[in-house]
Design a protein around this motif. Structure first.
Motif, PDB file in Angstrom:
ATOM      1  N   THR A  82      41.342  45.884  48.282  1.00  0.00           N
ATOM      2  CA  THR A  82      41.021  45.340  49.607  1.00  0.00           C
ATOM      3  C   THR A  82      41.318  46.354  50.704  1.00  0.00           C
ATOM      4  OG1 THR A  82      41.389  43.540  51.175  1.00  0.00           O
ATOM      5  CG2 THR A  82      43.307  44.254  49.908  1.00  0.00           C
ATOM      6  N   ASP A  83      40.484  46.341  51.729  1.00  0.00           N
ATOM      7  CA  ASP A  83      40.786  47.120  52.939  1.00  0.00           C
ATOM      8  C   ASP A  83      41.177  46.196  54.080  1.00  0.00           C
ATOM      9  OD1 ASP A  83      38.419  45.981  53.713  1.00  0.00           O
ATOM     10  OD2 ASP A  83      37.376  47.869  54.095  1.00  0.00           O
ATOM     11  N   GLY A  84      41.425  44.940  53.742  1.00  0.00           N
ATOM     12  CA  GLY A  84      41.819  43.971  54.759  1.00  0.00           C
ATOM     13  C   GLY A  84      40.642  43.105  55.188  1.00  0.00           C
ATOM     14  N   THR A  85      39.444  43.636  55.033  1.00  0.00           N
ATOM     15  CA  THR A  85      38.238  42.875  55.381  1.00  0.00           C
ATOM     16  C   THR A  85      37.397  42.619  54.133  1.00  0.00           C
ATOM     17  OG1 THR A  85      38.228  43.967  57.516  1.00  0.00           O
ATOM     18  CG2 THR A  85      36.190  42.846  56.852  1.00  0.00           C
ATOM     19  N   VAL A 126      32.204  44.305  38.355  1.00  0.00           N
ATOM     20  CA  VAL A 126      32.722  44.421  39.723  1.00  0.00           C
ATOM     21  C   VAL A 126      32.141  43.295  40.559  1.00  0.00           C
ATOM     22  CG1 VAL A 126      32.976  45.951  41.714  1.00  0.00           C
ATOM     23  CG2 VAL A 126      32.660  46.925  39.427  1.00  0.00           C
ATOM     24  N   GLU A 127      33.014  42.628  41.309  1.00  0.00           N
ATOM     25  CA  GLU A 127      32.538  41.625  42.266  1.00  0.00           C
ATOM     26  C   GLU A 127      33.071  41.949  43.647  1.00  0.00           C
ATOM     27  OE1 GLU A 127      32.971  37.480  41.577  1.00  0.00           O
ATOM     28  OE2 GLU A 127      32.607  37.688  39.408  1.00  0.00           O
ATOM     29  N   MET A 128      32.214  41.724  44.666  1.00  0.00           N
ATOM     30  CA  MET A 128      32.607  42.026  46.047  1.00  0.00           C
ATOM     31  C   MET A 128      32.649  40.739  46.863  1.00  0.00           C
ATOM     32  SD  MET A 128      32.525  45.441  45.974  1.00  0.00           S
ATOM     33  CE  MET A 128      32.115  46.160  47.572  1.00  0.00           C
ATOM     34  N   HIS A 129      33.600  40.687  47.825  1.00  0.00           N
ATOM     35  CA  HIS A 129      33.716  39.532  48.714  1.00  0.00           C
ATOM     36  C   HIS A 129      33.974  40.016  50.129  1.00  0.00           C
ATOM     37  CE1 HIS A 129      34.474  37.217  45.031  1.00  0.00           C
ATOM     38  NE2 HIS A 129      35.354  38.138  44.719  1.00  0.00           N
ATOM     39  N   GLU A 130      33.393  39.355  51.099  1.00  0.00           N
ATOM     40  CA  GLU A 130      33.913  39.510  52.453  1.00  0.00           C
ATOM     41  C   GLU A 130      35.131  38.604  52.549  1.00  0.00           C
ATOM     42  OE1 GLU A 130      32.794  41.568  55.048  1.00  0.00           O
ATOM     43  OE2 GLU A 130      31.663  42.403  53.373  1.00  0.00           O
ATOM     44  N   THR A 131      36.214  39.157  53.024  1.00  0.00           N
ATOM     45  CA  THR A 131      37.450  38.383  53.065  1.00  0.00           C
ATOM     46  C   THR A 131      37.540  37.602  54.368  1.00  0.00           C
ATOM     47  OG1 THR A 131      38.502  40.106  51.807  1.00  0.00           O
ATOM     48  CG2 THR A 131      39.954  38.543  52.917  1.00  0.00           C
ATOM     49  N   VAL A 132      37.880  36.355  54.265  1.00  0.00           N
ATOM     50  CA  VAL A 132      38.190  35.592  55.477  1.00  0.00           C
ATOM     51  C   VAL A 132      39.610  35.079  55.339  1.00  0.00           C
ATOM     52  CG1 VAL A 132      37.460  33.711  56.987  1.00  0.00           C
ATOM     53  CG2 VAL A 132      35.777  34.897  55.560  1.00  0.00           C
ATOM     54  N   VAL A 133      40.491  35.627  56.096  1.00  0.00           N
ATOM     55  CA  VAL A 133      41.904  35.231  55.970  1.00  0.00           C
ATOM     56  C   VAL A 133      42.428  34.851  57.346  1.00  0.00           C
ATOM     57  CG1 VAL A 133      44.220  35.917  55.295  1.00  0.00           C
ATOM     58  CG2 VAL A 133      42.269  36.749  54.001  1.00  0.00           C
TER      59      VAL A 133
END
Lengths: 270, 270, 270
Positions: free
Chosen positions: C174-177, C263-270
């Motif tokens: 993760t890069d935080g986003t 590999v799976e990618m997600h936009e992170t919403v935290v």
């Protein structure tokens, strides 16, 4: 006795006498060089503190000094141990890993030369740097060809009195007057970390039983080149090759050497 | 429960509890002993600075101290960590590599004895040196037979309270009163660097789960001897054997132990 | 270019450019990580004294800092080298081995964060400790799940600007986003010492050729996971797996990656 026969005689002498080879080496190859020395028939000891190294250097059959992961404390121990070996008349070999690329160890290696190594083995960039030439390589890898380093090697040998080995696809060994070429090995060998360090460790074993450092250096390069060439034919990759070479040193015979060694000798005129 | 059954029970306990084994060890065997401990089922941690070693020694299942490439800083850490282990009631094992051959580590090992190791494992020359006998060996290799060291081992055990292991073709284990012999292994094993260090590391794992250090030491010597003996039958050379032994520890079963272990017990009268 | 195609392009760039990867690492994995870097096509150099590390860090393609067997001197060198890398605009990766379990290195790792690592890779307990959460693990082994560490990893990434990798059965990057998951590997891999260290070393190689540290980290985790998964199918045990993975990195192809990478990618919403 011919060149190949004398390589066989040196091997037999190592196995008969099991010489104590004192190594001051780096954290990358400590295991593999100890195993290579055991496999060839020597008795390795890895000792590199200032409190202990001089004591061992005085009694070992030979000392091997490798600056690959040198610290200030280890550097101090190297100065003391090489001085002790020199004073006691014990042969020692220098492996100037990454000399030329890094300031501290370049200065150190030059200081160690005062204690008269019997043999210096490096890649082309390292030898050119010690000879006061060249650009210094990229980290621990050479950026120069062995051929380009030969003139520097001869000059370094004349200046220091050491036999100088430039290892590469063809290895050059010179004492300033005589030069030999060993043309064994395999293209996969540079993908194994520290086989140059293994070469220098094996030089420690040959120095301990062979009076002429020029032949000691040739013989060690022959052992590693022959074993590397034979085992690379059937190896499964570079990590297997690291292991196969040690196994191969254990089983190395005079017949392997006679069938595979490619050594040429020259009187040097420079 | 018989001797062999209790070795199986100790193995099962290691795999069930995965004890944290704290190692202060040398640069030659750091990788192979960590892998051997993982293979047997333990959780190794290699930590040897004065700032950290005492903190870990207080909480680890056992501590293993190996002076193979000791530096003055590591020596300081060893003193602090063994004192911390002793104070916290944690078992610890001493591997006196090359003690007797080198002054600094001989003095250090004798100082460490004050912190009451549970087990001391060395070759014959190392144990005789700690017992105040013998000539000190050649570098890290023994120049004495295990049988010759047994009287010294018994005396050392009585004086220090430690279980003492003399490893060799036959391993002797004594607590000063009881003596056991483990007669497993293979003649190729001395050609692998640091298998003695591996034995001591495995003693760390058994000490962490077994209340009696005498049995802990026997069991670890059985594991290594049995695996070495089985895997040497089909190995391709000493470098392969180093690897095969670690694989073998991973697959070691109670059946292997029952079929192969050769252990004899004696009440000692000295 | 898709995720898998870009992993192949990064691999090709490593092999074409053979980037110099500067490692400040521990005595357990120095050999295996050097060999892994050579196998993938990079040029490793292991240099960790205060006198030399800053000089190399300024010119290397990337720096890898691993606190596995940190000493006070090496810690000093790590501070100097990471400051030099940061000032010179060179990417560097942090491997916080056993951070959380030991006080000295926990403080050190937090200080090193000031020099802005491009990537931090640890197990769940290590990442949670750096994020100010969790219990600190048992020695070098995680006692927390990767899933449990993800929230902490995202927070750590946001706070430091680093890409954070939590490795485990599924690796989280993760890069935080953005967040990615790499679900390759094999259950035998934790029985090989220091494969996490190998992952971080490979991140050094990808960082040296790949502008986006998020993708550099994903690609390195893919290489190790794919090779581990493929080679574990036929390996003979954990010591063989250590070797097979290095051989596998040498032979790793785009086809291996395309067929095996998950590999799976997600936009992170935290």
């Amino acid at each position: 006795m011919g060149r190949v026969e004398s390589a066989c005689a040196t091997l037999a002498a190592i196995r008969e006498n099991s010489p104590l080879v004192h190594n001051m080496t780096n954290i990358v190859v400590a295991n593999t060089t100890a195993n290579a020395l055991l496999a060839i028939g020597a008795s390795p000891a890895m000792v590199d503190s200032p409190e202990e190294a001089p004591e061992l250097a005085r009694v070992a059959g030979a000392l091997v000094v490798n600056v690959g992961t040198v610290t200030p404390l280890q550097a101090e121990a190297m100065k003391l141990a090489t001085a002790a070996a020199h004073k006691a008349g014990r042969p020692w070999a220098l492996d100037p890993v990454a000399v030329g690329a890094l300031t501290f160890r370049t200065k150190l290696a030059n200081e160690l030369l005062e204690n008269k190594p019997s043999v210096i083995r490096g890649n082309a960039s390292e030898i050119m740097a010690l000879a006061g030439q060249g650009s210094g390589g990229k980290g621990v890898d050479s950026t120069d060809s062995s051929e380009a380093a030969l003139a520097g090697a001869i000059e370094l040998a004349k200046r220091t009195g050491a036999v100088v080995v430039v290892s590469g696809p063809v290895d050059f060994i010179t004492d300033g007057t005589r030069t030999a070429e060993v043309a064994n090995g395999d293209a996969m060998m540079p993908y194994v970390t520290g086989l140059g360090c293994t070469a220098t460790a094996l030089i420690g074993a040959t120095l301990a039983v062979c009076d002429d450092p020029f032949y000691a250096a040739i013989h060690a390069m022959v052992y590693l080149g022959v074993v590397g060439e034979i085992t690379a034919k059937t190896t499964e990759g570079p990590a297997s090759l690291q292991q196969d070479i040690i196994n191969g040193l254990y089983y190395l015979s005079g017949d392997h050497i006679k069938e595979t060694a490619r050594v040429e000798m020259h009187e040097t005129v420079v």
